[in-house]
Scaffold this motif. Structure first.
Motif, short mmCIF file in Angstrom:
data_model
loop_
_atom_site.label_atom_id
_atom_site.label_comp_id
_atom_site.label_asym_id
_atom_site.label_seq_id
_atom_site.Cartn_x
_atom_site.Cartn_y
_atom_site.Cartn_z
N TYR A 132 98.25 84.07 59.54
CA TYR A 132 97.69 84.38 60.60
C TYR A 132 96.53 83.55 61.25
N PRO A 133 95.67 82.91 60.36
CA PRO A 133 94.62 82.39 60.65
C PRO A 133 94.98 80.58 60.93
N VAL A 134 96.06 80.43 60.47
CA VAL A 134 96.67 79.07 60.49
C VAL A 134 97.20 79.25 62.04
N LEU A 135 98.02 80.18 62.33
CA LEU A 135 98.48 80.17 63.99
C LEU A 135 97.24 80.06 64.82
N MET A 136 96.07 80.65 64.39
CA MET A 136 94.85 80.89 65.19
C MET A 136 94.22 79.32 65.40
N ALA A 137 94.34 78.69 64.22
CA ALA A 137 93.90 77.21 64.31
C ALA A 137 94.67 76.48 64.85
N ALA A 138 96.10 76.51 65.27
CA ALA A 138 96.95 75.90 66.02
C ALA A 138 96.51 76.33 67.41
N ASP A 139 96.10 77.51 67.69
CA ASP A 139 96.07 77.89 69.23
C ASP A 139 94.74 76.96 69.45
N ILE A 140 93.63 76.89 68.88
CA ILE A 140 92.50 76.30 69.20
C ILE A 140 92.74 74.62 69.24
N LEU A 141 93.31 74.06 68.05
CA LEU A 141 93.17 72.78 67.88
C LEU A 141 94.14 72.26 69.02
N HIS A 157 87.59 82.76 60.34
CA HIS A 157 88.71 82.05 60.74
C HIS A 157 88.53 80.55 61.63
N ILE A 158 87.30 80.79 62.11
CA ILE A 158 87.05 79.30 63.06
C ILE A 158 86.28 78.51 61.98
N GLU A 159 85.65 78.69 60.84
CA GLU A 159 85.34 77.79 59.61
C GLU A 159 86.58 77.24 59.17
N LEU A 160 87.76 77.98 58.83
CA LEU A 160 88.87 77.48 58.62
C LEU A 160 89.72 76.62 59.24
N ALA A 161 89.74 77.00 60.60
CA ALA A 161 90.18 75.94 61.63
C ALA A 161 89.62 74.51 61.52
N ARG A 162 88.09 74.47 61.26
CA ARG A 162 87.39 73.32 61.25
C ARG A 162 87.85 72.75 60.10
N LYS A 177 90.00 67.38 67.66
CA LYS A 177 88.93 67.59 68.01
C LYS A 177 88.42 68.82 66.85
N VAL A 178 87.19 68.52 66.30
CA VAL A 178 86.86 69.77 65.37
C VAL A 178 85.92 70.77 66.46
N PRO A 179 86.48 71.82 66.44
CA PRO A 179 85.81 72.97 67.40
C PRO A 179 84.69 73.58 66.74
N GLU A 180 83.58 74.02 67.87
CA GLU A 180 82.56 74.84 67.13
C GLU A 180 82.85 76.10 67.70
N GLY A 181 82.63 77.09 66.60
CA GLY A 181 82.49 78.53 67.19
C GLY A 181 81.14 78.86 67.69
N TYR A 182 81.28 79.77 68.48
CA TYR A 182 80.15 80.36 69.13
C TYR A 182 79.97 82.13 69.03
N ILE A 183 79.01 82.47 68.49
CA ILE A 183 78.98 84.01 68.73
C ILE A 183 78.07 84.41 69.81
N PRO A 184 78.71 84.83 70.98
CA PRO A 184 77.40 85.07 72.12
C PRO A 184 76.61 86.14 71.41
N ARG A 185 75.45 85.80 72.20
CA ARG A 185 74.32 86.72 71.67
C ARG A 185 74.70 88.24 72.43
N GLN A 186 74.65 89.16 71.56
CA GLN A 186 75.18 90.48 71.87
C GLN A 186 74.08 91.19 72.68
N THR A 187 74.72 91.35 74.01
CA THR A 187 73.82 92.02 74.81
C THR A 187 73.54 93.64 74.33
N ALA A 188 74.37 94.04 73.96
CA ALA A 188 74.26 95.52 73.47
C ALA A 188 75.41 95.87 72.37
#
Ligand code: TRP
Length: 334
Positions: A132-141, A157-162, A177-188
């Motif tokens: 599953y994480p490999v397909l996810m890496a493919a999505d992103i890359l 999974h993002i770390e693995l894609a990188r 391109k080596v992507p950056e993950g970002y975890i949006p600041r949780q509003t709530a």
């Protein structure tokens, strides 16, 4: 997408499995419209990922269309953002194969989501669940993605894609391109209505969550029944008063009023008042989005056409990266 300065590329994927609930809407979808201004966005309905657990075909088909409609109802412009189905772009599966050959068994077996899902679906620990994480890496890359907004549970999974991108590039420079993950600041943090110590989740009971498609009477009924506690004080305290704090959090994000203001205003009024206000705030926030959603769901031809066009736009971008990878790898290209 904009013709002027190229914007950074953002990729986001959501599985068309189960219901989109209030936590998903507030935590992710509601903010997508803001991302559209800053990034060239791809919003993928990752239907191939959904197959890693058994799906009922008719539900999968319906939920795929619903998700497309929700993206648009949430304010995204499908002539700008590329809103599409993963399975309509065969390059995802093709690149996933290549990346499988650059991923180690050991890495995949350390993925906590795999371990959790394997425990939960013991009768069907299939190879797709593992990769599953490999397909996810493919999505992103595939799209030379700069940023990937994800929940904390997807960080690994993002770390693995990188890692995969860097490993590939070290042998065949300049492909990804080596992507950056970002975890949006949780509003709530939106917690379960019935077990407010747990996050609201698509896989839990219907009464524990407000689904994106719930009608106003359903929303009112569920919030009325939400777990609170036996002292009657309206105060924000996640540890000792998780249920009341959850309602306060929901009311605050839906209405825009600060939690302390709400507490002051409702002092001495009891949980009934808190619940009523919370329900009305949720209804009011969702109503216009739901209305657009229902209108879109009645226009299947428009949704189909939109998904078709956007799959073509995605294919064009994806093919560029795939071609580059094939060439560098030495796959003969006549
Ligand atoms: N695994 C993600 C989730 O369950 C969904 C997903 C698939 C995804 N491919 C992606 C998210 C690519 C971001 C980027 O939430």
């Amino acid at each position: 997408m904009s013709q002027t300065e190229p914007k950074p590329i953002l990729f986001s994927g959501i599985q068309p499995s189960g219901h989109i609930h209030l936590g998903n809407y507030i935590g992710a979808m509601r903010n997508f419209k803001l991302l559209e201004d800053q990034y060239d966005c791809l919003f993928s309905i990752v239907d191939l990922h959904a197959l890693t657990v058994r799906q009922e075909p008719a539900s999968l088909r319906r939920q795929t269309l619903e998700l497309a409609a929700m993206y648009i109802a949430a304010g995204l412009n499908p002539a700008e953002s590329i809103i599409y189905c993963q399975s309509h772009v065969p390059q995802h599966a093709e690149l996933a194969w290549i990346l499988n050959c650059f991923t180690y068994m050991g890495e995949l077996s350390r993925m906590t989501q795999f371990k959790d899902k394997a425990k939960k679906h013991q009768d069907n620990i299939n190879a797709g669940l593992f990769t599953y994480p490999v397909l996810m890496a493919a999505d992103i890359l595939l799209y030379q993605t700069d940023v990937v907004p994800v929940g904390a549970d997807q960080k690994q999974h993002i770390e693995l894609a990188r890692d995969i991108a860097q490993r590939f590039n070290a042998i065949h420079p300049g492909v990804f391109k080596v992507p950056e993950g970002y975890i949006p600041r949780q509003t709530a943090k939106i917690m379960s209505l019935t077990e407010p110590g747990k996050k609201m989740s698509k896989s839990d009971s219907d009464d524990s969550m407000i689904s994106f498609t719930d009608t106003p009477p359903e929303i009112r009924r569920k919030i009325k029944r939400a777990v609170t506690d036996s002292d009657a004080e309206i105060r924000f305290d996640r540890r000792n008063k998780p249920g009341v704090s959850n309602l306060l959090g929901i009311l605050s994000v839906c209405s825009g009023e600060k939690v302390d203001k709400i507490c002051q205003r409702l002092e001495g009024k009891g949980y009934g008042a808190l619940k009523e206000e919370t329900a009305e705030a949720v209804v009011a926030m969702l109503a216009p989005v739901q209305e657009r959603f229902h209108t879109l769901m009645e226009d299947k031809a428009y949704l189909a056409e939109t998904l078709r066009n956007n799959a073509q736009r995605a294919q064009k971008l994806a093919q560029r990266t795939l071609q580059k990878a094939y060439k560098k790898l030495g796959l003969y290209q006549p």
